[in-house]
Design a protein around this motif. Sequence first.
Motif, short mmCIF file in Angstrom:
data_model
loop_
_atom_site.label_atom_id
_atom_site.label_comp_id
_atom_site.label_asym_id
_atom_site.label_seq_id
_atom_site.Cartn_x
_atom_site.Cartn_y
_atom_site.Cartn_z
N LYS A 1 -40.84 69.60 3.19
CA LYS A 1 -40.38 70.91 2.75
C LYS A 1 -39.17 71.34 3.60
CE LYS A 1 -43.62 73.55 5.64
NZ LYS A 1 -44.80 74.45 5.62
N ARG A 2 -38.36 72.20 3.04
CA ARG A 2 -37.14 72.68 3.73
C ARG A 2 -36.24 71.53 4.19
NH1 ARG A 2 -37.75 78.13 4.53
NH2 ARG A 2 -39.91 78.91 4.69
N ASP A 3 -36.36 70.38 3.50
CA ASP A 3 -35.52 69.20 3.76
C ASP A 3 -35.78 68.51 5.10
OD1 ASP A 3 -34.17 69.49 1.32
OD2 ASP A 3 -32.72 70.88 2.22
N SER A 4 -36.57 69.11 5.98
CA SER A 4 -36.70 68.51 7.31
C SER A 4 -38.10 68.58 7.91
CB SER A 4 -35.72 69.20 8.28
OG SER A 4 -36.02 70.58 8.39
N ILE A 5 -39.04 69.22 7.24
CA ILE A 5 -40.39 69.37 7.78
C ILE A 5 -41.34 68.46 7.02
CG2 ILE A 5 -42.29 70.94 8.28
CD1 ILE A 5 -40.24 73.22 8.32
#
Length: 200
Positions: free
Chosen positions: A44-48
């Motif tokens: 999620k959020r491109d990095s989590i």
Amino acid sequence: MARMRKRMFAAAATLALVFGGTAAQAEQWVLSKEASKIAYGSIKRDSIGEVNHFTGLSGSVSPAGLVSVSIDLTTVETWIDIRNERMRKVVFEAMGADKATLMAEIDMTELDIMAPGDTKMLDVEGALAIGPLTIDIYTTFFVARLSHARTLVMNDEMIMLSTEEMGIDPSIDRLMELAELPGITRVAPVTLRLVFDRAA
């Protein structure tokens, strides 16, 4: 149904080495819930990155060679209660599914050839039934004979399932809205660790 049977029969050729014994010796193998695990990942959020799993597993390999592993989708564990509830209600209930089933059909001939400590790599075709959908699964399994009465099966590479082929893109959109997220990945890597015990 005929197409499914044909596909499952094709899996028999590649899975034949996993479980065995002659037709007269064929026995049932039962999935060990405690030793087995099915997990999936998301970003999620491109990095989590997050890894979730299901605690409700059951399954068996019948004397006739039918492999069935049932996943109780209501037992999803994301480590956050509200997220567990959203997965159950927004995703799985929207699919009309409270369980998923991994299936294959195998020729019960050669497990007894494997001695404890032996390992094999097998290319496998199977199917995942979830709600109204049946999704073809293609992967390579690492198979280890742990003892005379126990066998370990793991996917050697991650199985990638897309939210589109599972028909849950609208549900993922809803999850993003509820959690106020800018994005959730639309492909989930899945790992399997399946331990089967020879039935007494």
